[in-house]
Write an enzyme that holds these catalytic residues in place. Structure first.
Site, PDB file in Angstrom:
ATOM      1  CB  SER A   1      -0.551  -1.720   9.334  1.00 13.97           C
ATOM      2  OG  SER A   1       0.734  -1.162   9.533  1.00 13.97           O
TER       3      SER A   1
ATOM      4  CE1 TYR B   1       0.113  -2.535   3.856  1.00 13.66           C
ATOM      5  CE2 TYR B   1       1.088  -1.328   5.690  1.00 13.66           C
ATOM      6  CZ  TYR B   1       0.549  -2.491   5.165  1.00 13.66           C
ATOM      7  OH  TYR B   1       0.454  -3.615   5.956  1.00 13.66           O
TER       8      TYR B   1
ATOM      9  CE  LYS C   1      -2.903  -3.246   5.731  1.00 11.24           C
ATOM     10  NZ  LYS C   1      -3.622  -4.534   5.616  1.00 11.24           N
TER      11      LYS C   1
END
Length: 250
Positions: free
Chosen positions: A142, A155, A159
């Protein structure tokens, strides 16, 4: 697209959204696919949409579970005779808010699914097929792993770790196995809906291409990286963002 016809791929998180779009593009290019996700019913629908068992099979389960990973790899090879391509697409983000309020159990779960499960699947594929026969891996990261992601910082950190794992694996597994990643910005999926729902025009305005991504955008890029057209590409992360990271937009 060179080198995908007759190949076999395992795609995680593939019952809908980006994972299903990746599987669709791989089948279009002549590959056979094994889909994984948690819900059997959704997987059955996805297999039917891909043309049935001649082109696709499904193994339901949680990618964080070692037994499920082993089953998915074994079933892929038993059914199609090889495991040439691996796409680690599954990702979770169960929390939103500042790091100072982050629950540590939630953080562990994010890293377990987004990073460790991806590494474990590469290990499984390597032991079962790719170590002897070679292959190609793409990890779905991401843009949150490339720059700060307020509200979804853990998150993003997971990533970022996945991107670094991609580079480490590319060095360790070459020349027989190529390992790359893609880093999408906002793609119109149920997973990302909260980031644009009700204000898509406003969010899109920050993108030089003036639109959000769609799953097929990611599917096309992943298929390219897996194919022999990218035979001299490894350890790279392809940013798929409609140009938004150039402008500092969301």
């Amino acid at each position: 697209m060179k080198g995908l016809a007759g190949k076999t791929a395992l795609v995680t998180g593939a019952s809908r959204g980006i994972g299903l779009a990746i599987a669709e593009r791989l089948v279009e290019e002549g590959a056979r696919v094994c889909l994984t996700a948690r819900k059997p019913e959704a997987l059955e629908e996805a297999v039917a949409a891909l043309g049935g068992p001649e082109h696709a099979i499904a193994v339901a389960g949680n990618v964080g579970d070692a037994a499920h990973r082993s089953e998915a790899v074994a079933r892929t090879i038993e059914t199609f005779g090889s495991l040439d391509l691996l796409v680690n697409n599954t990702g979770i983000n169960p929390v939103f808010g500042p790091l100072m309020d982050l629950d540590h159990d939630a953080a562990r779960k994010i890293f377990e699914v987004n990073c460790l499960a991806a590494l474990a699947l590469v290990q499984e594929a390597h032991r079962a097929w790719m170590g002897e026969h070679g292959g190609s891996v793409v990890n779905v990261a991401s843009v949150g792993g490339l720059r700060p992601a307020p509200g979804i910082a853990m998150y993003g950190a997971s990533k970022a770790m996945l991107i670094h794992l991609t580079e480490e694996l590319a060095v360790e597994l070459g020349p027989g196995i190529r390992v790359n990643a893609v880093a999408p910005a906002v793609v119109k999926t149920r997973f990302a809906e909260a980031l644009y729902d009700g204000r898509e025009d406003e969010v899109s305005a920050a993108y030089p291409l003036k639109r959000l991504g769609v799953p097929a955008d990611v599917g096309a890029a992943v298929a390219h990286l897996l194919s022999d057209d990218a035979a001299w590409v490894t350890g790279q992360t392809l940013t798929l963002d409609g140009g938004v990271t150039l402008t500092g937009g969301v």
